[in-house]
Write a protein that holds these residues in place. Structure first.
Motif, PDB file in Angstrom:
ATOM      1  N   MET A  79     -28.816  -6.647 -29.450  1.00 35.02           N
ATOM      2  CA  MET A  79     -27.665  -5.751 -29.355  1.00 35.02           C
ATOM      3  C   MET A  79     -27.755  -4.630 -30.390  1.00 35.02           C
ATOM      4  SD  MET A  79     -25.756  -6.237 -26.818  1.00 35.02           S
ATOM      5  CE  MET A  79     -24.569  -5.009 -27.360  1.00 35.02           C
ATOM      6  N   ALA A  80     -28.276  -4.930 -31.581  1.00 36.78           N
ATOM      7  CA  ALA A  80     -28.442  -3.881 -32.589  1.00 36.78           C
ATOM      8  C   ALA A  80     -29.415  -2.811 -32.095  1.00 36.78           C
ATOM      9  CB  ALA A  80     -28.936  -4.491 -33.904  1.00 36.78           C
ATOM     10  N   ILE A  81     -30.523  -3.255 -31.509  1.00 42.76           N
ATOM     11  CA  ILE A  81     -31.485  -2.307 -30.935  1.00 42.76           C
ATOM     12  C   ILE A  81     -30.837  -1.525 -29.792  1.00 42.76           C
ATOM     13  CG2 ILE A  81     -33.653  -2.104 -29.660  1.00 42.76           C
ATOM     14  CD1 ILE A  81     -34.667  -4.530 -31.220  1.00 42.76           C
ATOM     15  N   GLY A  82     -30.109  -2.226 -28.936  1.00 47.45           N
ATOM     16  CA  GLY A  82     -29.484  -1.575 -27.790  1.00 47.45           C
ATOM     17  C   GLY A  82     -28.453  -0.542 -28.196  1.00 47.45           C
ATOM     18  N   ILE A  83     -27.637  -0.840 -29.211  1.00 45.96           N
ATOM     19  CA  ILE A  83     -26.591   0.097 -29.637  1.00 45.96           C
ATOM     20  C   ILE A  83     -27.201   1.345 -30.264  1.00 45.96           C
ATOM     21  CG2 ILE A  83     -24.718   0.407 -31.309  1.00 45.96           C
ATOM     22  CD1 ILE A  83     -23.968  -2.543 -30.783  1.00 45.96           C
ATOM     23  N   VAL A  84     -28.166   1.158 -31.175  1.00 45.60           N
ATOM     24  CA  VAL A  84     -28.807   2.313 -31.812  1.00 45.60           C
ATOM     25  C   VAL A  84     -29.549   3.159 -30.781  1.00 45.60           C
ATOM     26  CG1 VAL A  84     -30.544   3.021 -33.498  1.00 45.60           C
ATOM     27  CG2 VAL A  84     -28.975   1.149 -34.037  1.00 45.60           C
ATOM     28  N   LEU A  85     -30.322   2.485 -29.929  1.00 45.03           N
ATOM     29  CA  LEU A  85     -31.077   3.209 -28.906  1.00 45.03           C
ATOM     30  C   LEU A  85     -30.139   3.869 -27.898  1.00 45.03           C
ATOM     31  CD1 LEU A  85     -33.899   3.865 -27.853  1.00 45.03           C
ATOM     32  CD2 LEU A  85     -33.867   1.714 -26.586  1.00 45.03           C
ATOM     33  N   GLY A  86     -29.058   3.178 -27.543  1.00 40.81           N
ATOM     34  CA  GLY A  86     -28.102   3.747 -26.596  1.00 40.81           C
ATOM     35  C   GLY A  86     -27.431   4.992 -27.128  1.00 40.81           C
ATOM     36  N   LEU A  87     -27.070   4.990 -28.418  1.00 39.57           N
ATOM     37  CA  LEU A  87     -26.465   6.175 -29.022  1.00 39.57           C
ATOM     38  C   LEU A  87     -27.436   7.347 -29.008  1.00 39.57           C
ATOM     39  CD1 LEU A  87     -24.206   7.560 -30.603  1.00 39.57           C
ATOM     40  CD2 LEU A  87     -25.135   6.539 -32.687  1.00 39.57           C
ATOM     41  N   GLY A 167     -30.569  -0.966 -24.275  1.00 39.58           N
ATOM     42  CA  GLY A 167     -30.430   0.428 -24.686  1.00 39.58           C
ATOM     43  C   GLY A 167     -30.069   1.339 -23.531  1.00 39.58           C
ATOM     44  N   ALA A 168     -30.603   1.054 -22.336  1.00 38.60           N
ATOM     45  CA  ALA A 168     -30.295   1.884 -21.170  1.00 38.60           C
ATOM     46  C   ALA A 168     -28.832   1.761 -20.778  1.00 38.60           C
ATOM     47  CB  ALA A 168     -31.200   1.485 -19.998  1.00 38.60           C
ATOM     48  N   TYR A 169     -28.306   0.552 -20.820  1.00 42.12           N
ATOM     49  CA  TYR A 169     -26.896   0.357 -20.453  1.00 42.12           C
ATOM     50  C   TYR A 169     -25.958   0.896 -21.535  1.00 42.12           C
ATOM     51  CZ  TYR A 169     -28.417  -2.526 -16.575  1.00 42.12           C
ATOM     52  OH  TYR A 169     -29.006  -2.964 -15.408  1.00 42.12           O
ATOM     53  N   MET A 170     -26.321   0.706 -22.801  1.00 43.12           N
ATOM     54  CA  MET A 170     -25.489   1.218 -23.872  1.00 43.12           C
ATOM     55  C   MET A 170     -25.488   2.742 -23.886  1.00 43.12           C
ATOM     56  SD  MET A 170     -23.812  -1.063 -25.424  1.00 43.12           S
ATOM     57  CE  MET A 170     -23.189   0.145 -26.579  1.00 43.12           C
ATOM     58  N   ALA A 171     -26.562   3.348 -23.418  1.00 40.91           N
ATOM     59  CA  ALA A 171     -26.597   4.816 -23.341  1.00 40.91           C
ATOM     60  C   ALA A 171     -25.521   5.337 -22.400  1.00 40.91           C
ATOM     61  CB  ALA A 171     -27.979   5.271 -22.872  1.00 40.91           C
ATOM     62  N   ARG A 175     -22.302   7.446 -23.537  1.00 34.30           N
ATOM     63  CA  ARG A 175     -22.114   8.769 -22.921  1.00 34.30           C
ATOM     64  C   ARG A 175     -20.724   8.882 -22.312  1.00 34.30           C
ATOM     65  NH1 ARG A 175     -23.096  11.425 -17.914  1.00 34.30           N
ATOM     66  NH2 ARG A 175     -23.559   9.428 -16.929  1.00 34.30           N
ATOM     67  N   ALA A 176     -20.256   7.802 -21.665  1.00 36.75           N
ATOM     68  CA  ALA A 176     -18.914   7.820 -21.086  1.00 36.75           C
ATOM     69  C   ALA A 176     -17.859   7.995 -22.177  1.00 36.75           C
ATOM     70  CB  ALA A 176     -18.662   6.533 -20.311  1.00 36.75           C
ATOM     71  N   GLY A 177     -18.069   7.343 -23.322  1.00 44.21           N
ATOM     72  CA  GLY A 177     -17.124   7.494 -24.420  1.00 44.21           C
ATOM     73  C   GLY A 177     -17.126   8.901 -24.994  1.00 44.21           C
ATOM     74  N   ILE A 178     -18.305   9.488 -25.106  1.00 46.53           N
ATOM     75  CA  ILE A 178     -18.405  10.835 -25.680  1.00 46.53           C
ATOM     76  C   ILE A 178     -17.735  11.866 -24.782  1.00 46.53           C
ATOM     77  CG2 ILE A 178     -20.038  12.663 -26.276  1.00 46.53           C
ATOM     78  CD1 ILE A 178     -21.938  10.485 -27.287  1.00 46.53           C
ATOM     79  N   ILE A 179     -18.003  11.795 -23.473  1.00 48.15           N
ATOM     80  CA  ILE A 179     -17.427  12.808 -22.580  1.00 48.15           C
ATOM     81  C   ILE A 179     -15.943  12.579 -22.339  1.00 48.15           C
ATOM     82  CG2 ILE A 179     -19.645  13.194 -21.439  1.00 48.15           C
ATOM     83  CD1 ILE A 179     -18.734  11.508 -19.128  1.00 48.15           C
ATOM     84  N   ARG A 201     -20.539  12.991 -35.483  1.00 45.78           N
ATOM     85  CA  ARG A 201     -20.279  11.878 -36.401  1.00 45.78           C
ATOM     86  C   ARG A 201     -18.830  11.832 -36.872  1.00 45.78           C
ATOM     87  NH1 ARG A 201     -20.804  11.455 -41.978  1.00 45.78           N
ATOM     88  NH2 ARG A 201     -21.688  13.547 -42.059  1.00 45.78           N
ATOM     89  N   ARG A 202     -18.234  12.979 -37.130  1.00 42.17           N
ATOM     90  CA  ARG A 202     -16.902  13.011 -37.736  1.00 42.17           C
ATOM     91  C   ARG A 202     -15.765  13.189 -36.729  1.00 42.17           C
ATOM     92  NH1 ARG A 202     -17.855  17.029 -42.985  1.00 42.17           N
ATOM     93  NH2 ARG A 202     -19.481  15.771 -43.998  1.00 42.17           N
ATOM     94  N   ILE A 203     -16.034  13.827 -35.606  1.00 47.14           N
ATOM     95  CA  ILE A 203     -14.952  14.169 -34.677  1.00 47.14           C
ATOM     96  C   ILE A 203     -15.041  13.367 -33.380  1.00 47.14           C
ATOM     97  CG2 ILE A 203     -13.816  16.032 -33.418  1.00 47.14           C
ATOM     98  CD1 ILE A 203     -13.669  16.309 -36.467  1.00 47.14           C
ATOM     99  N   VAL A 204     -16.206  13.410 -32.737  1.00 45.37           N
ATOM    100  CA  VAL A 204     -16.311  12.878 -31.380  1.00 45.37           C
ATOM    101  C   VAL A 204     -16.393  11.352 -31.372  1.00 45.37           C
ATOM    102  CG1 VAL A 204     -17.684  12.877 -29.262  1.00 45.37           C
ATOM    103  CG2 VAL A 204     -17.354  15.004 -30.532  1.00 45.37           C
ATOM    104  N   LEU A 205     -17.343  10.775 -32.126  1.00 46.31           N
ATOM    105  CA  LEU A 205     -17.559   9.335 -32.065  1.00 46.31           C
ATOM    106  C   LEU A 205     -16.339   8.509 -32.494  1.00 46.31           C
ATOM    107  CD1 LEU A 205     -21.276   8.841 -33.178  1.00 46.31           C
ATOM    108  CD2 LEU A 205     -20.271   8.552 -30.915  1.00 46.31           C
ATOM    109  N   PRO A 206     -15.620   8.887 -33.587  1.00 46.67           N
ATOM    110  CA  PRO A 206     -14.433   8.091 -33.923  1.00 46.67           C
ATOM    111  C   PRO A 206     -13.411   8.012 -32.795  1.00 46.67           C
ATOM    112  CG  PRO A 206     -15.047   9.492 -35.767  1.00 46.67           C
ATOM    113  CD  PRO A 206     -15.901   9.909 -34.615  1.00 46.67           C
ATOM    114  N   GLN A 207     -13.267   9.096 -32.021  1.00 44.66           N
ATOM    115  CA  GLN A 207     -12.326   9.075 -30.908  1.00 44.66           C
ATOM    116  C   GLN A 207     -12.915   8.370 -29.689  1.00 44.66           C
ATOM    117  OE1 GLN A 207      -9.951  12.857 -30.408  1.00 44.66           O
ATOM    118  NE2 GLN A 207     -11.557  13.664 -31.741  1.00 44.66           N
ATOM    119  N   ALA A 208     -14.233   8.457 -29.544  1.00 43.02           N
ATOM    120  CA  ALA A 208     -14.880   7.833 -28.385  1.00 43.02           C
ATOM    121  C   ALA A 208     -14.931   6.321 -28.494  1.00 43.02           C
ATOM    122  CB  ALA A 208     -16.298   8.385 -28.229  1.00 43.02           C
TER     123      ALA A 208
END
Length: 319
Positions: A79-87, A167-171, A175-179, A201-208
């Motif tokens: 999961m750690a690999i998947g989350i980093v790779l997905g981001l 990583g493919a699924y987390m991507a 992406r859905a969270g970012i948009i 890092r400061r605006i989009v991801l905290p809200q996503a």
């Protein structure tokens, strides 16, 4: 009594007594569910073929606990690999550069299009394609040439198969969270002089995170159960451990029950963790005001009981 007081008393409308509408369907459904549940529990408890004494004997067996440790370790690392790779892949997918965006899309398309079990088997048999793996400068000299069988052990193959696939699924989840964050947020950040990385890092991801956390929790729970596939490539996880035991004592069903109980215990812990993470990142939203998990369950039970107490003759009448 003065005439104005009499008039006021006579003209006062009668109090309205609102009684909840009777819902007999609720009680019928509850009775049916209760009967089915009792029948299932009775069957499971009284059936001697479950061999609960054997289940209790092996629940804390050293081999089972070691397999459980490997399962948890695989889940955390993958999961750690998947989350980093997905981001990383999600940011690449949203890049205005078509080459970067296309590379991300191709990765996601490939790993989502092939079964994870097939990927595990490919990594386990990678030596058939590349007997030696060269490590060095791309398109240049290789400094070391380790043997593939030595480098890609069964545990490494499991990590690669599970992590790269996740990583493919987390991507797509990221992406859905970012948009989901309004574009005006990024425009405002750029107007303040923030770079694309700072804005992310400061605006989009905290809200996503409100959108990302729930499916990520589901993916973690799914990953815990998906690790059972690594028993096919001889990784000594929980399922592999119980398989080794029942291959010698032929207590197949009790040992599978042992594995199932441990999977349920672990997923239950993850459910609780997911709930509190969602609550943390949902601060200020309507979901955060729903209260703690235990409080919500008790509130639902009590409201059901109160509704039943009011379901008496005369319910639904308004006077």
């Amino acid at each position: 009594m003065p005439s104005d007081e009499v008039t006021h008393a006579e003209g006062r409308p009668e109090d309205i007594r609102a009684v909840p509408v009777r819902r007999p369907g609720r009680w019928v459904a509850a009775a049916v569910v209760l009967v089915i549940a009792v029948a299932i529990v009775r069957s499971v408890v009284t059936n001697p073929h479950f061999e609960w004494s054997v289940v209790g004997h092996y629940m804390f067996d050293e081999r089972v606990l070691e397999g459980l440790r490997v399962t948890i370790e695989l889940t955390v690392i993958a999961m750690a690999i998947g989350i980093v790779l997905g981001l990383l892949l999600a940011v690449m997918r949203l890049s205005p550069n078509p080459l970067v965006s296309g590379g991300s899309w191709l990765y996601i398309w490939f790993f989502r299009g092939t079964p994870v079990l097939v990927q595990l088997l490919f990594w386990y048999n990678i030596a058939a394609l590349y007997p030696k793996i060269g490590l060095g400068i791309p398109f240049g000299p290789a400094f070391v040439h380790p043997n593939a069988n030595t480098l890609i052990t069964p545990f490494t193959a499991a990590i690669l198969g599970l992590g790269l696939n996740e990583g493919a699924y987390m991507a797509e989840i990221t992406r859905a969270g970012i948009i989901s964050v309004p574009e005006g947020q990024a425009d405002a950040a750029r107007s303040l002089g923030m770079t694309r990385l700072q804005t992310m890092r400061r605006i989009v991801l905290p809200q996503a995170m409100r959108v990302i956390i729930p499916p990520t929790g589901n993916e973690t729970i799914s990953m815990l159960k998906t690790t059972s596939l690594v028993s096919v490539i001889a990784v000594a996880d929980l399922l592999y451990a119980v398989q080794n035991i029942y291959s010698t004592n032929f207590k197949t069903i009790p040992l599978l029950i042992v594995a199932s109980i441990w999977y349920i215990v672990c997923t239950s812990v993850l459910y609780v963790g997911q709930y509190y993470l969602e609550r943390y990142y949902g601060r200020g939203s309507s979901t955060e005001r729903q209260g703690p998990l235990v409080e919500r369950v008790l509130r639902g039970v009590l409201s059901f009981r109160r509704g039943g107490e009011h379901s008496r003759p005369g319910a639904g009448e308004h006077r």
